[in-house]
Write a protein that holds these residues in place. Structure first.
Motif, mmCIF file in Angstrom:
data_model
loop_
_atom_site.group_PDB
_atom_site.id
_atom_site.type_symbol
_atom_site.label_atom_id
_atom_site.label_comp_id
_atom_site.label_asym_id
_atom_site.label_seq_id
_atom_site.Cartn_x
_atom_site.Cartn_y
_atom_site.Cartn_z
ATOM 1 N N ALA A 63 -2.661 -2.545 11.023
ATOM 2 C CA ALA A 63 -3.673 -2.554 9.965
ATOM 3 C C ALA A 63 -3.134 -1.928 8.687
ATOM 4 O O ALA A 63 -3.345 -2.448 7.586
ATOM 5 N N LYS A 64 -2.435 -0.814 8.848
ATOM 6 C CA LYS A 64 -1.884 -0.099 7.694
ATOM 7 C C LYS A 64 -0.926 -0.984 6.907
ATOM 8 O O LYS A 64 -1.015 -1.097 5.675
ATOM 9 N N GLN A 65 -0.017 -1.621 7.618
ATOM 10 C CA GLN A 65 0.999 -2.447 6.971
ATOM 11 C C GLN A 65 0.401 -3.695 6.318
ATOM 12 O O GLN A 65 0.899 -4.174 5.297
ATOM 13 N N ALA A 66 -0.700 -4.189 6.893
ATOM 14 C CA ALA A 66 -1.327 -5.400 6.351
ATOM 15 C C ALA A 66 -2.343 -5.089 5.258
ATOM 16 O O ALA A 66 -2.838 -6.014 4.600
ATOM 17 N N GLY A 67 -2.647 -3.818 5.067
ATOM 18 C CA GLY A 67 -3.634 -3.448 4.061
ATOM 19 C C GLY A 67 -5.058 -3.776 4.459
ATOM 20 O O GLY A 67 -5.920 -4.001 3.603
ATOM 21 N N GLU A 113 -5.638 6.689 7.984
ATOM 22 C CA GLU A 113 -6.581 6.235 6.964
ATOM 23 C C GLU A 113 -6.146 6.646 5.567
ATOM 24 O O GLU A 113 -5.570 7.718 5.367
ATOM 25 N N SER A 114 -6.409 5.787 4.603
ATOM 26 C CA SER A 114 -6.107 6.096 3.206
ATOM 27 C C SER A 114 -7.165 5.446 2.329
ATOM 28 O O SER A 114 -7.984 4.642 2.797
ATOM 29 N N ALA A 115 -7.154 5.776 1.066
ATOM 30 C CA ALA A 115 -8.128 5.209 0.133
ATOM 31 C C ALA A 115 -8.050 3.691 0.138
ATOM 32 O O ALA A 115 -6.966 3.112 0.027
ATOM 33 N N GLY A 116 -9.175 3.043 0.290
ATOM 34 C CA GLY A 116 -9.209 1.590 0.303
ATOM 35 C C GLY A 116 -8.962 0.965 1.653
ATOM 36 O O GLY A 116 -9.119 -0.245 1.827
ATOM 37 N N GLN A 117 -8.579 1.779 2.631
ATOM 38 C CA GLN A 117 -8.355 1.288 3.987
ATOM 39 C C GLN A 117 -9.138 2.153 4.971
ATOM 40 O O GLN A 117 -8.606 3.069 5.588
ATOM 41 N N PRO A 118 -10.433 1.875 5.135
ATOM 42 C CA PRO A 118 -11.249 2.685 6.045
ATOM 43 C C PRO A 118 -10.922 2.422 7.513
ATOM 44 O O PRO A 118 -10.641 1.288 7.902
#
Length: 316
Positions: A63-67, A113-118
């Motif tokens: 998920a992280k890598q795909a945004g 988790e990061s901003a824009g990726q809940p």
């Protein structure tokens, strides 16, 4: 404390993925024994918790890598009183297990988790009986009382919602939604269907959604379908009056029926690339669906292909 309970981000337009077939992956790929198909037993010791963290991290990275957003579904499909009791767990121990499951997912969320990726945490609820057969059916009230114990554990935790998966008749799904409403936590209902696109109890997916919505005054945040191959239900989706209430799919890798899967001694993992293309086609036809993942037989390969197709579709 729940981060998203008051406003689930997957109710917007953003795309979310989930993990694949947790239990089938652990059993067939990792060689881990799961009594009664219960992954929650791994929470009892550090070795088991490490195995679960390894599993969830692998999908969180995709998920992280795909945004993309990510739904962290707890390994608690079997941690309700009757199933837990079959393998020797008391109700107090099951409460601790359900709490520990959410805490484990909190650690994954904090890591990725990061901003824009809940990264949304969901407490997973399974059927009281067999997921493939609508037998020993409860009334709505009986289902509410049975499932409320597990749901209350999630409501007291950092879980953002609860998701009832592999629901095969409407009374149990309704009872779960009513219990979630009483406990003040969002509920997602995921039905399973046979090869003809109908629930094992006979209703169409459209009929089941309408019945539960009417009984619960529309309380479920949304509905899903899981534990069936896309070929089993795609044609039915085009005929649905309530397609706007269906936002998620967690499909099987195999085209086999539930009865055939029950008899299978080897894992049928289908074709991961074809699986990804199936999802691209489904989301093109039904753009309201924005939560996708896998069920029996799927693993990281399948979800990687799904995420690749979602990114391509989003960029088109």
């Amino acid at each position: 404390m729940s981060v998203y309970r008051q406003a689930l981000p997957q109710l917007g337009d953003q795309l979310f993925i989930t993990d694949g077939g947790l239990e089938t992956s652990l059993i067939f790929h990792e060689g881990i024994e799961l009594p009664e198909f219960a992954a929650f037993v791994l929470l009892k010791d550090q070795q088991g918790r490490d195995a679960l963290k390894k599993y969830y991290r692998s999908y969180a990275r995709i998920a992280k890598q795909a945004g993309l957003g990510f739904i962290l579904e707890s390994p608690t499909w079997r941690s309700s009183p009757e199933w837990g009791g079959k393998i020797g767990y008391t109700r107090a121990e099951l409460h601790d297990i359900n709490t520990a499951a959410i805490e484990l997912l909190e650690s994954i969320r904090e890591e990725f988790e990061s901003a824009g990726q809940p990264y949304v945490i969901s407490g997973c609820i399974g059927p009281r009986g067999d997921g493939y057969r609508a037998e020993n059916r409860m009334t709505e009230a009986e289902a509410r009382d049975y499932h409320e114990e597990q749901i209350s554990s999630f409501a007291l935790s950092a879980a953002d919602c609860v998701t009832a998966v592999t629901m095969n008749y409407v009374e149990e799904a309704t009872g779960i939604a009513l219990a979630a409403r009483k406990q003040g936590i969002p509920a997602i209902i995921s039905f399973t269907v046979e090869t003809d696109g109908r629930l094992p109890s006979g209703e169409t997916l459209d009929e089941a959604i309408a019945i539960v919505d009417t009984a619960c005054k529309g309380y479920p945040a949304y509905y899903m379908v899981n534990c069936a191959h896309p070929s089993h239900f795609e044609s039915n989706l085009a005929e649905m009056k309530h397609i706007d209430r269906l936002r998620g799919i967690r499909a099987n890798a195999s085209r086999c029926s539930h009865a055939e899967l029950d008899e299978a001694e080897e894992l049928d993992d289908g074709n991961p690339e074809e699986f990804g293309l199936d999802y691209r086609r489904l989301l093109t036809r039904f753009p309201g669906i924005n939560v996708v993942g896998g069920c029996c037989g799927t693993d990281q390969r399948h979800i990687e292909h799904v995420s690749l197709q979602l990114v391509r579709q989003d960029a088109a």
